[in-house]
Design a protein around this motif. Structure first.
Motif, PDB file in Angstrom:
ATOM      1  N   GLN A  16       0.830  -1.213   0.000  1.00  0.00           N
ATOM      2  CA  GLN A  16       0.000   0.000   0.000  1.00  0.00           C
ATOM      3  C   GLN A  16       0.864   1.261   0.000  1.00  0.00           C
ATOM      4  OE1 GLN A  16      -3.875  -0.079   2.338  1.00  0.00           O
ATOM      5  NE2 GLN A  16      -2.833  -1.801   3.314  1.00  0.00           N
ATOM      6  N   PHE A  17       1.966   1.224   0.753  1.00  0.00           N
ATOM      7  CA  PHE A  17       2.901   2.351   0.739  1.00  0.00           C
ATOM      8  C   PHE A  17       3.435   2.577  -0.680  1.00  0.00           C
ATOM      9  CE2 PHE A  17       3.692   2.085   5.447  1.00  0.00           C
ATOM     10  CZ  PHE A  17       3.551   3.436   5.731  1.00  0.00           C
ATOM     11  N   LYS A  18       3.801   1.505  -1.350  1.00  0.00           N
ATOM     12  CA  LYS A  18       4.389   1.611  -2.681  1.00  0.00           C
ATOM     13  C   LYS A  18       3.386   2.087  -3.729  1.00  0.00           C
ATOM     14  CE  LYS A  18       7.752  -2.109  -1.847  1.00  0.00           C
ATOM     15  NZ  LYS A  18       8.137  -3.494  -2.213  1.00  0.00           N
ATOM     16  N   ASP A  19       2.161   1.633  -3.601  1.00  0.00           N
ATOM     17  CA  ASP A  19       1.150   1.935  -4.619  1.00  0.00           C
ATOM     18  C   ASP A  19       0.477   3.291  -4.437  1.00  0.00           C
ATOM     19  OD1 ASP A  19       1.654  -0.509  -5.747  1.00  0.00           O
ATOM     20  OD2 ASP A  19      -0.069  -1.521  -4.843  1.00  0.00           O
ATOM     21  N   SER A  20       0.569   3.873  -3.257  1.00  0.00           N
ATOM     22  CA  SER A  20      -0.147   5.120  -2.981  1.00  0.00           C
ATOM     23  C   SER A  20       0.587   6.330  -3.548  1.00  0.00           C
ATOM     24  CB  SER A  20      -0.341   5.302  -1.473  1.00  0.00           C
ATOM     25  OG  SER A  20       0.911   5.367  -0.813  1.00  0.00           O
ATOM     26  N   THR A  21      -0.178   7.336  -3.946  1.00  0.00           N
ATOM     27  CA  THR A  21       0.400   8.602  -4.416  1.00  0.00           C
ATOM     28  C   THR A  21       0.814   9.476  -3.238  1.00  0.00           C
ATOM     29  OG1 THR A  21      -1.815   9.565  -4.555  1.00  0.00           O
ATOM     30  CG2 THR A  21      -0.922   8.577  -6.550  1.00  0.00           C
ATOM     31  N   ALA A  22       0.221   9.203  -2.079  1.00  0.00           N
ATOM     32  CA  ALA A  22       0.551   9.917  -0.839  1.00  0.00           C
ATOM     33  C   ALA A  22      -0.006   9.108   0.322  1.00  0.00           C
ATOM     34  CB  ALA A  22      -0.038  11.317  -0.836  1.00  0.00           C
ATOM     35  N   THR A  23       0.553   9.342   1.520  1.00  0.00           N
ATOM     36  CA  THR A  23       0.012   8.713   2.724  1.00  0.00           C
ATOM     37  C   THR A  23      -0.212   9.793   3.768  1.00  0.00           C
ATOM     38  OG1 THR A  23       2.242   8.251   3.564  1.00  0.00           O
ATOM     39  CG2 THR A  23       1.169   6.516   2.306  1.00  0.00           C
ATOM     40  N   LEU A  24      -1.350   9.729   4.429  1.00  0.00           N
ATOM     41  CA  LEU A  24      -1.700  10.699   5.465  1.00  0.00           C
ATOM     42  C   LEU A  24      -1.888   9.936   6.771  1.00  0.00           C
ATOM     43  CD1 LEU A  24      -4.276  12.738   3.352  1.00  0.00           C
ATOM     44  CD2 LEU A  24      -1.840  13.205   3.671  1.00  0.00           C
ATOM     45  N   ILE A  25      -1.096  10.286   7.773  1.00  0.00           N
ATOM     46  CA  ILE A  25      -1.037   9.523   9.010  1.00  0.00           C
ATOM     47  C   ILE A  25      -1.871  10.196  10.101  1.00  0.00           C
ATOM     48  CG2 ILE A  25       0.522   8.578  10.761  1.00  0.00           C
ATOM     49  CD1 ILE A  25       2.713   8.789   8.531  1.00  0.00           C
ATOM     50  N   THR A  26      -2.700   9.418  10.763  1.00  0.00           N
ATOM     51  CA  THR A  26      -3.604   9.956  11.777  1.00  0.00           C
ATOM     52  C   THR A  26      -3.556   9.126  13.052  1.00  0.00           C
ATOM     53  OG1 THR A  26      -5.518   8.609  11.139  1.00  0.00           O
ATOM     54  CG2 THR A  26      -5.175  10.666   9.931  1.00  0.00           C
ATOM     55  N   GLU A  27      -4.075   9.724  14.111  1.00  0.00           N
ATOM     56  CA  GLU A  27      -4.334   9.001  15.363  1.00  0.00           C
ATOM     57  C   GLU A  27      -5.837   9.019  15.575  1.00  0.00           C
ATOM     58  OE1 GLU A  27      -3.621   9.789  20.073  1.00  0.00           O
ATOM     59  OE2 GLU A  27      -1.827   9.832  18.795  1.00  0.00           O
ATOM     60  N   TYR A  28      -6.399   7.853  15.850  1.00  0.00           N
ATOM     61  CA  TYR A  28      -7.852   7.741  15.913  1.00  0.00           C
ATOM     62  C   TYR A  28      -8.351   7.418  17.326  1.00  0.00           C
ATOM     63  CZ  TYR A  28      -6.973   2.710  15.969  1.00  0.00           C
ATOM     64  OH  TYR A  28      -6.529   1.457  16.298  1.00  0.00           O
ATOM     65  N   ARG A  29      -7.545   7.669  18.351  1.00  0.00           N
ATOM     66  CA  ARG A  29      -7.915   7.355  19.723  1.00  0.00           C
ATOM     67  C   ARG A  29      -9.272   7.996  20.072  1.00  0.00           C
ATOM     68  NH1 ARG A  29      -4.207   6.282  23.753  1.00  0.00           N
ATOM     69  NH2 ARG A  29      -2.607   7.418  22.550  1.00  0.00           N
TER      70      ARG A  29
END
Length: 211
Positions: A16-29
């Motif tokens: 998924q990291f390789k195929d994505s155009t960007a990654t957005l990281i979140t915390e969902y606590r």
């Protein structure tokens, strides 16, 4: 989780990291199952929202060659793997976070570089792809050969190009126009040309007067 299952999970996240155009990281606590389902629906078509353990995410990121994000993998982590436009996914996350304070945007990764929270928010504030395309088309002034390639570019690249084009216009408007001085210089010899024959005639008549 068994070792084989962990290896499969790591391989899946790395892909998924390789195929994505960007990654957005979140915390969902603090988000409920219903909240997560709603968030996934808002991201549909632009990103896949994946929840995983930080140890697995770190290994997957390393396998995918993603660097500079380890400090973001803390607490309950979920990643929006962007398959469409980063602008659309960032807008969806920012809008959802306004109504659900439990969702925290921690950063991201795009174009080979980590993104800070402020950079993700700036991406979210960009205009839609359709608006940018319309502005680029006008800025290119009918140069279809260049425009054809730009229309296929990611929105983030188009936004940077559009900003550069907009900055260039005031500079061109303030530049001096060389046309007027050139025209004056060309006109000056034309005014003196008729006097030349008169001088030649006078010098030719002098010997006749002497006779």
């Amino acid at each position: 989780m068994a070792r084989a299952d962990k290896a499969t999970a790591v391989a899946d996240i790395a892909e998924q990291f390789k195929d994505s155009t960007a990654t957005l990281i979140t915390e969902y606590r603090g988000l409920t199952v219903a909240n997560l389902a709603e968030l996934r629906r808002s991201l549909a078509g632009s990103a896949t929202y994946t929840v995983a353990k930080n140890t697995l995410i770190k290994r997957a990121a390393a396998d995918a060659g993603i660097e500079g994000l380890d400090e973001l993998f803390a607490g309950p982590t979920a990643i929006a793997f962007v398959s469409g436009e980063a602008v659309d996914a960032a807008k969806a996350l920012k809008t959802f976070a306004k109504d659900n304070k439990a969702l925290v945007i921690k950063g991201g990764y795009m174009d080979g570089h980590p993104l800070t929270v402020s950079e993700v928010e700036r991406i979210a504030d960009l205009e839609s792809r359709e608006v940018l395309l319309a502005k680029l088309a006008g800025a290119m002034k009918g140069n279809l050969a260049k425009a054809a390639g730009l229309f296929a570019a990611p929105t983030s690249q188009m936004a940077r190009l559009l900003a550069a084009l907009q900055d260039k216009k005031p500079a061109e408007a303030s530049a001096p126009e060389p046309a007027a001085p050139v025209a004056e210089a060309a006109a000056a010899p034309a005014e003196e040309t008729p006097e030349a024959p008169a001088e030649t005639t006078e010098s030719a008549e002098t010997p006749a007067s002497a006779e």
